[in-house]
Write a protein that holds these residues in place. Structure first.
Motif, PDB file in Angstrom:
ATOM      1  N   ALA A 205       0.830  -1.203   0.000  1.00  0.00           N
ATOM      2  CA  ALA A 205       0.000   0.000   0.000  1.00  0.00           C
ATOM      3  C   ALA A 205       0.869   1.258   0.000  1.00  0.00           C
ATOM      4  O   ALA A 205       0.562   2.243  -0.691  1.00  0.00           O
ATOM      5  CB  ALA A 205      -0.929  -0.014   1.218  1.00  0.00           C
ATOM      6  N   ASP A 208       2.379   1.676  -3.525  1.00  0.00           N
ATOM      7  CA  ASP A 208       1.376   2.126  -4.485  1.00  0.00           C
ATOM      8  C   ASP A 208       1.118   3.625  -4.338  1.00  0.00           C
ATOM      9  O   ASP A 208       1.071   4.365  -5.324  1.00  0.00           O
ATOM     10  CB  ASP A 208       0.070   1.351  -4.283  1.00  0.00           C
ATOM     11  CG  ASP A 208       0.171  -0.088  -4.770  1.00  0.00           C
ATOM     12  OD1 ASP A 208       1.147  -0.393  -5.481  1.00  0.00           O
ATOM     13  OD2 ASP A 208      -0.717  -0.887  -4.431  1.00  0.00           O
ATOM     14  N   SER A 209       0.968   4.073  -3.095  1.00  0.00           N
ATOM     15  CA  SER A 209       0.719   5.490  -2.844  1.00  0.00           C
ATOM     16  C   SER A 209       1.927   6.338  -3.241  1.00  0.00           C
ATOM     17  O   SER A 209       1.783   7.392  -3.881  1.00  0.00           O
ATOM     18  CB  SER A 209       0.394   5.697  -1.360  1.00  0.00           C
ATOM     19  OG  SER A 209       0.272   7.068  -1.053  1.00  0.00           O
ATOM     20  N   THR A 212       2.343   6.665  -7.073  1.00  0.00           N
ATOM     21  CA  THR A 212       1.393   7.634  -7.630  1.00  0.00           C
ATOM     22  C   THR A 212       1.926   9.061  -7.468  1.00  0.00           C
ATOM     23  O   THR A 212       1.824   9.896  -8.379  1.00  0.00           O
ATOM     24  CB  THR A 212       0.033   7.503  -6.923  1.00  0.00           C
ATOM     25  OG1 THR A 212      -0.470   6.176  -7.137  1.00  0.00           O
ATOM     26  CG2 THR A 212      -0.962   8.513  -7.476  1.00  0.00           C
ATOM     27  N   ARG A 213       2.519   9.330  -6.303  1.00  0.00           N
ATOM     28  CA  ARG A 213       3.090  10.656  -6.067  1.00  0.00           C
ATOM     29  C   ARG A 213       4.319  10.887  -6.935  1.00  0.00           C
ATOM     30  O   ARG A 213       4.507  11.989  -7.476  1.00  0.00           O
ATOM     31  CB  ARG A 213       3.457  10.797  -4.582  1.00  0.00           C
ATOM     32  CG  ARG A 213       4.090  12.124  -4.227  1.00  0.00           C
ATOM     33  CD  ARG A 213       4.096  12.327  -2.720  1.00  0.00           C
ATOM     34  NE  ARG A 213       4.797  11.242  -2.033  1.00  0.00           N
ATOM     35  CZ  ARG A 213       6.119  11.206  -1.875  1.00  0.00           C
ATOM     36  NH1 ARG A 213       6.877  12.171  -2.370  1.00  0.00           N
ATOM     37  NH2 ARG A 213       6.682  10.211  -1.213  1.00  0.00           N
TER      38      ARG A 213
END
Length: 375
Positions: A205, A208-209, A212-213
């Motif tokens: 998790a 993934d976060s 994205t950033r």
């Protein structure tokens, strides 16, 4: 008259020469500087700065040390990135965070660059140097744990070693997450290098976060792009999925398909002769293999050695009795494409139907899992 003609001709030649010089592309002015001092580096030792962010090692600058081990690198980088520093004659390198305008100072032992490099000048360079020092200390401690485990048969002692192993890696990964969470061009490198290849839900998790950033902040970073590929390919090798087929040559040269081992529990073990943790893990893996081989367990060893001779020598020295194939490193290798592996050792445990049921089980964890599957 002839004198006038010669003057005109000379003037024309000078004008043409001046125009040609003016049309020649000018070398860009240096936009970074690395001043360093190395111990254990005799005068004349060559130091190289290498751009290997795209997978191809391209030297971009070099210098030689003076009698006191001092050197200076000055050149141009197009943008912020992580570059490798190498000392000629030494196998190990260290990484340096560089951006236009960087003015860095480096001190290190030439024989142990990664573990001793102290870099100042920018927050990014200093943070990355601390990460490498921590990694060096981690691996030294893991070496100690491996040696203790190799001479220990007491179950309680082995359990404590396993707990210490997990705590050591956990602390390092927590430090890596802290750096990967920063608004820094070094963050994608740290995430891709130290955090990818996990299936722990919390870490997946986080990645993934973070990815994205990074796509918003550092879309051109090769490490951001690597993480994007990792996200996509992680689904291919997720627990419960059928393991991608592997068809590679054995030491004898004949291809051996992973699917030919269906009907058994199979551990795909990605390793290399140059991988210290892999070699240190091999004695325990041999013992596990001998314990469960007769119950329907097999290992499919995949070496990522570039030199066949080194692979064969390591197999013989470590006494590896299971089937082995070699996945020669390249952009299209099985390890880097189908299985998205960037750290070694890496392993996948398959059920008799060829489906992935666990990843990166080692030592007591692997033994315990196999005992559950094959009592």
């Amino acid at each position: 008259m002839q004198y006038f003609i010669r003057i005109v001709a000379l003037a024309s030649l000078v004008a043409a020469s001046t125009e040609a010089v003016a049309q020649q592309p000018r070398r860009p002015a240096p936009n970074y500087q690395v001043r360093g001092q190395l111990t254990n580096a005799p005068a004349g030792t060559r130091v190289l700065l290498i751009d290997d962010q795209t997978g191809q090692a391209m030297p971009i600058d070099s210098a030689r040390t003076d009698a006191k081990g001092r050197f200076q690198l000055r050149g141009t980088v197009a943008g912020p990135g992580v570059y490798s520093l190498r000392v000629a004659g030494q196998r190990r390198t260290t990484d340096v965070a560089l951006a236009p305008g960087s003015q860095l100072q480096l001190r290190a032992d030439a024989t142990q660059l990664r573990g001793t490099s102290d870099i100042t000048g920018t927050p990014e360079a200093a943070e990355l140097a601390r990460m490498h020092q921590e990694q060096f200390r981690l691996m030294a401690h893991i070496d100690t744990l491996v040696q203790r485990r190799a001479v220990t048969t007491d179950t309680a002692a082995l359990r404590r070693i396993g707990q210490e192993w997990d705590a050591t890696f956990g602390a390092f990964r927590a430090a890596a997450q802290r750096v990967a969470g920063q608004a820094s061009y070094v963050a994608p490198y740290v995430a891709a290098t130290f955090l990818s290849g996990t299936d722990a839900p919390a870490e997946v998790a986080f990645l993934d976060s973070a990815t994205t950033r990074y796509v918003r902040q550092w879309p051109a970073s090769p490490h951001t792009q690597q993480l994007q590929r990792y996200q996509s390919m992680r689904q291919t090798t997720a627990v419960g999925r059928l393991a991608p087929e592997i068809l590679l040559p054995t030491p004898a040269g004949a291809p051996l398909a992973l699917s030919s081992l269906r009907g058994k529990y199979v551990l795909i073990d990605f390793w290399a002769s140059w991988c210290g943790p892999c070699r240190q893990e091999n004695p325990a893996l041999v013992r596990t293999y001998q314990q469960f081989r007769g119950k329907g367990f097999e290992i499919y060893g995949v070496s990522v050695d570039s030199k066949k001779e080194a692979w064969l020598a390591a197999m013989q020295k470590d006494g590896l009795p299971w089937p082995q194939v070699r996945d020669e490193p390249s952009d299209t290798s099985v390890a880097s494409t189908a299985y998205n592996i960037y750290k070694f050792p890496s392993s996948f445990l398959l059920d008799p139907q060829g489906r992935i049921i666990a990843k990166d089980l080692r030592g007591e964890d692997l033994t315990k899992k196999l005992a559950e599957l094959m009592p």
